[in-house]
Design a protein around this motif. Sequence first.
Motif: not given
Length: 202
Positions: A35-57
């Motif tokens: 939950n600690v975001r990298i400074p200078g970046t924003t949240e991405n709500n459209n991950l597409g095929f990366l949703e599985l990687l997002n789930l496991m992370s």
Amino acid sequence: MFSKIKDIFAKRNKELRTRILFTLMCLAIFIIGTNVRIPGTTENNNLGFLELLNLMSGGSLKSFSIFALGVMPYITATIITQLLQMDIIPYFSELSKEGPVGRRKINQITRYVGIAFAFIQGYAFSYAFLGNASSFDYLYVAVILTAGTAFCLWLGDQITQKGIGNGISLMIMAGIISTLPTTFIASFNEFIVFSGTTLEII
């Protein structure tokens, strides 16, 4: 079952209790890091095929946190090194036959390859998330993501040595479990619609 849970808190099981608490503490650190975001970046709500990687992370890829890559580069490196041991590269085949010493060398090589994959994936993700930015910004984010993966691997080793179970597997499980409430809420909002006092299922 309750008697076995009660035995954990008995005085004679002090070492087991210490291991369990240590494991929970390490998993809590992992969840906080997601939950600690990298400074200078924003949240991405459209991950597409990366949703599985997002789930496991643990949802850290969507928020682009310092643990966005998690241990997935290491998992990829493990798969590749296992394939290389199937008489593809003689050096790896010989290491696999040397017993504990060979396995230790393979594990070390796997970690180096995993860190290299983490940097490559981190640079690619920084390009995808930051868009039009300078090369220094891409490198900055890639280094942070690589460091996050290295820390996750170290944390997993600590759980394996001083806690209970396999640290890497437990961290993947913790990441999946931490996203379940959000996943259920999103699914509910997506497929169930309230129109006035009527509940409609899409």
